[in-house]
Design an enzyme around this catalytic site. Structure first.
Site, PDB file in Angstrom:
ATOM      1  N   ASN A   9      44.556  53.049  44.411  1.00  0.00           N
ATOM      2  CA  ASN A   9      44.895  53.116  42.991  1.00  0.00           C
ATOM      3  C   ASN A   9      43.636  53.569  42.258  1.00  0.00           C
ATOM      4  O   ASN A   9      42.708  52.781  42.089  1.00  0.00           O
ATOM      5  CB  ASN A   9      45.355  51.734  42.497  1.00  0.00           C
ATOM      6  CG  ASN A   9      45.573  51.718  40.993  1.00  0.00           C
ATOM      7  OD1 ASN A   9      45.559  52.763  40.336  1.00  0.00           O
ATOM      8  ND2 ASN A   9      45.784  50.528  40.435  1.00  0.00           N
ATOM      9  N   TRP A  10      43.641  54.832  41.865  1.00  0.00           N
ATOM     10  CA  TRP A  10      42.435  55.381  41.232  1.00  0.00           C
ATOM     11  C   TRP A  10      42.251  54.889  39.796  1.00  0.00           C
ATOM     12  O   TRP A  10      41.200  55.105  39.194  1.00  0.00           O
ATOM     13  CB  TRP A  10      42.499  56.910  41.223  1.00  0.00           C
ATOM     14  CG  TRP A  10      42.412  57.553  42.578  1.00  0.00           C
ATOM     15  CD1 TRP A  10      42.279  56.922  43.784  1.00  0.00           C
ATOM     16  CD2 TRP A  10      42.439  58.965  42.865  1.00  0.00           C
ATOM     17  NE1 TRP A  10      42.229  57.854  44.798  1.00  0.00           N
ATOM     18  CE2 TRP A  10      42.317  59.114  44.263  1.00  0.00           C
ATOM     19  CE3 TRP A  10      42.556  60.114  42.070  1.00  0.00           C
ATOM     20  CZ2 TRP A  10      42.314  60.370  44.873  1.00  0.00           C
ATOM     21  CZ3 TRP A  10      42.560  61.355  42.679  1.00  0.00           C
ATOM     22  CH2 TRP A  10      42.430  61.474  44.060  1.00  0.00           C
ATOM     23  N   LYS A  11      43.280  54.262  39.248  1.00  0.00           N
ATOM     24  CA  LYS A  11      43.248  53.832  37.842  1.00  0.00           C
ATOM     25  C   LYS A  11      42.867  55.028  36.952  1.00  0.00           C
ATOM     26  O   LYS A  11      43.272  56.147  37.252  1.00  0.00           O
ATOM     27  CB  LYS A  11      42.309  52.628  37.676  1.00  0.00           C
ATOM     28  CG  LYS A  11      42.681  51.508  38.667  1.00  0.00           C
ATOM     29  CD  LYS A  11      42.034  50.192  38.378  1.00  0.00           C
ATOM     30  CE  LYS A  11      42.495  49.180  39.431  1.00  0.00           C
ATOM     31  NZ  LYS A  11      41.998  47.841  39.205  1.00  0.00           N
ATOM     32  N   HIS A  94      51.480  46.681  37.414  1.00  0.00           N
ATOM     33  CA  HIS A  94      50.077  46.346  37.686  1.00  0.00           C
ATOM     34  C   HIS A  94      49.601  45.348  36.628  1.00  0.00           C
ATOM     35  O   HIS A  94      49.984  45.443  35.458  1.00  0.00           O
ATOM     36  CB  HIS A  94      49.205  47.616  37.666  1.00  0.00           C
ATOM     37  CG  HIS A  94      47.834  47.346  38.202  1.00  0.00           C
ATOM     38  ND1 HIS A  94      46.846  46.784  37.434  1.00  0.00           N
ATOM     39  CD2 HIS A  94      47.298  47.524  39.430  1.00  0.00           C
ATOM     40  CE1 HIS A  94      45.752  46.633  38.171  1.00  0.00           C
ATOM     41  NE2 HIS A  94      46.002  47.078  39.389  1.00  0.00           N
ATOM     42  N   GLU A  96      46.976  45.143  35.001  1.00  0.00           N
ATOM     43  CA  GLU A  96      46.342  45.744  33.825  1.00  0.00           C
ATOM     44  C   GLU A  96      47.401  46.195  32.826  1.00  0.00           C
ATOM     45  O   GLU A  96      47.187  46.162  31.614  1.00  0.00           O
ATOM     46  CB  GLU A  96      45.435  46.913  34.262  1.00  0.00           C
ATOM     47  CG  GLU A  96      44.138  46.395  34.877  1.00  0.00           C
ATOM     48  CD  GLU A  96      43.552  47.261  35.963  1.00  0.00           C
ATOM     49  OE1 GLU A  96      43.879  48.456  36.043  1.00  0.00           O
ATOM     50  OE2 GLU A  96      42.754  46.721  36.763  1.00  0.00           O
ATOM     51  N   GLU A 166      48.421  40.957  43.944  1.00  0.00           N
ATOM     52  CA  GLU A 166      47.081  41.208  43.420  1.00  0.00           C
ATOM     53  C   GLU A 166      46.679  40.059  42.494  1.00  0.00           C
ATOM     54  O   GLU A 166      47.022  40.072  41.304  1.00  0.00           O
ATOM     55  CB  GLU A 166      47.057  42.517  42.636  1.00  0.00           C
ATOM     56  CG  GLU A 166      47.395  43.735  43.471  1.00  0.00           C
ATOM     57  CD  GLU A 166      46.763  44.995  42.883  1.00  0.00           C
ATOM     58  OE1 GLU A 166      45.984  45.618  43.597  1.00  0.00           O
ATOM     59  OE2 GLU A 166      47.034  45.326  41.717  1.00  0.00           O
ATOM     60  N   GLY A 172      38.635  43.888  40.719  1.00  0.00           N
ATOM     61  CA  GLY A 172      37.414  44.453  40.152  1.00  0.00           C
ATOM     62  C   GLY A 172      36.287  43.444  39.986  1.00  0.00           C
ATOM     63  O   GLY A 172      35.293  43.734  39.328  1.00  0.00           O
ATOM     64  N   SER A 211      39.633  43.558  45.120  1.00  0.00           N
ATOM     65  CA  SER A 211      38.311  43.633  45.763  1.00  0.00           C
ATOM     66  C   SER A 211      38.399  43.765  47.285  1.00  0.00           C
ATOM     67  O   SER A 211      37.542  43.256  48.004  1.00  0.00           O
ATOM     68  CB  SER A 211      37.439  42.437  45.375  1.00  0.00           C
ATOM     69  OG  SER A 211      37.215  42.430  43.969  1.00  0.00           O
ATOM     70  N   GLY A 232      41.469  49.452  44.667  1.00  0.00           N
ATOM     71  CA  GLY A 232      40.975  50.062  43.436  1.00  0.00           C
ATOM     72  C   GLY A 232      39.640  50.745  43.668  1.00  0.00           C
ATOM     73  O   GLY A 232      39.567  51.873  44.163  1.00  0.00           O
ATOM     74  N   GLY A 233      38.561  50.044  43.342  1.00  0.00           N
ATOM     75  CA  GLY A 233      37.218  50.625  43.396  1.00  0.00           C
ATOM     76  C   GLY A 233      36.881  51.324  44.703  1.00  0.00           C
ATOM     77  O   GLY A 233      36.347  52.446  44.703  1.00  0.00           O
TER      78      GLY A 233
HETATM   79  P1  13P Z   1      39.847  46.553  43.010  1.00  0.00           P
HETATM   80  O1  13P Z   1      40.045  46.942  44.457  1.00  0.00           O
HETATM   81  O2  13P Z   1      38.878  47.438  42.287  1.00  0.00           O
HETATM   82  O3  13P Z   1      39.566  45.091  42.865  1.00  0.00           O
HETATM   83  O4  13P Z   1      41.265  46.814  42.275  1.00  0.00           O
HETATM   84  C1  13P Z   1      42.406  46.336  42.849  1.00  0.00           C
HETATM   85  C2  13P Z   1      43.567  46.889  42.108  1.00  0.00           C
HETATM   86  O5  13P Z   1      43.782  46.574  40.955  1.00  0.00           O
HETATM   87  C3  13P Z   1      44.424  47.862  42.798  1.00  0.00           C
HETATM   88  O6  13P Z   1      45.586  48.090  42.096  1.00  0.00           O
END
Ligand code: 13P
Length: 248
Positions: A9-11, A94, A96, A166, A172, A211, A232-233
């Site tokens: 997930n590149w956000k 998600h 967010e 999640e 994050g 994470s 994510g990251g």
């Molecule tokens: P991180 O891997 O950066 O914690 O993000 C997870 C995420 O929100 C994937 O959708």
């Protein structure tokens, strides 16, 4: 036997240049990867990624859709539009989007429906906040989030749904859930699905997100009810992402 799925997930992180090198890096290291791998990219880059991954095993997804199929919804994007650019998956619910854009479980269930109606596979995200975790409400929160979809669409809809657990406090933050913590919630989700259909419960992929990185992926993915990861990251660096893909 459920297949391992690794989704990036590149956000809201991308540029034409970074997309070119990230996808190029991933594609060059896909040999020996047995997991199903997909990248969920920001809308403007769907077309670029669609062309770059042509003929490869890498799959394309998006990060959000509108609940409607078309019409006067300025600034919104429908499931059919992203499908038009080769996306077969889309993230819905998600944390967010739930916390920053007010998406309720009812809206998330409608987005799940919009994705399924378009013939796409939604990645349905669920998870509790730190507050909920501290007050022992993890299972209550996750149950409400899953039940909203079962109530609107029925248990059979999970034939085409990927669930992603999640925990919000792990996203994050570098504070990954321990394999024991994550496994317990994954099993809870599977048992919840199993109350309606044991067959669906056994077949539904449940990914962990929060994470996950090259260092902890093997331990997490080797838990019996963790079927992969939503990253994510660590999905923004080809080398890290590939290492996670190889953990599956
Ligand atoms: P991180 O891997 O950066 O914690 O993000 C997870 C995420 O929100 C994937 O959708």
């Amino acid at each position: 036997m459920r297949k391992t799925i690794i989704a990036g997930n590149w956000k809201m992180n991308a540029s034409k240049d970074s997309v070119k090198s990230l996808i190029g890096g991933i594609l060059s290291g896909m040999e020996g990867v047995n997991a199903e791998v997909l990248v969920c990219v920001p809308f403007p880059y769907l077309s670029q990624v669609e062309l770059l991954i042509e003929g490869s095993n890498l799959k394309l997804g998006a990060q959000n859709i509108n609940i409607n199929a078309s019409g006067a919804f300025t600034g919104e994007i429908s499931a059919d539009m992203i499908k038009d650019f080769g996306a077969k998956h889309v993230i819905v619910g998600h944390s967010e989007r739930r916390s920053l854009y007010g998406e309720t479980s009812s809206v998330v269930a409608k987005k799940t429906k919009a994705a399924l109606d378009a013939g796409m596979t939604p990645l349905l995200c669920v998870g509790e906040s730190l507050e909920h975790k501290k007050s022992g409400k993890t299972e209550t929160v996750v149950e409400e989030q899953i039940n909203a979809v079962i109530e609107l669409l029925g248990i059979d809809s999970f034939h085409n749904i990927i669930v992603a657990y999640e925990p919000v406090w792990a996203i994050g933050t570098g504070m990954t859930a321990t394999p024991e913590q994550a496994q317990a919630v994954h099993l809870f989700i599977r048992n919840l699905l199993g109350e309606s259909s044991e067959n669906i419960a056994q077949k539904t992929p449940i990914l962990y997100g929060g994470s996950m990185n090259a260092g902890n992926a093997v331990e997490l993915i080797s838990c019996p009810d963790i079927d992969g990861g939503l990253i994510g990251g660590a999905a923004l660096k080809a080398e890290d992402f590939l290492q996670i893909c190889k953990a599956g």
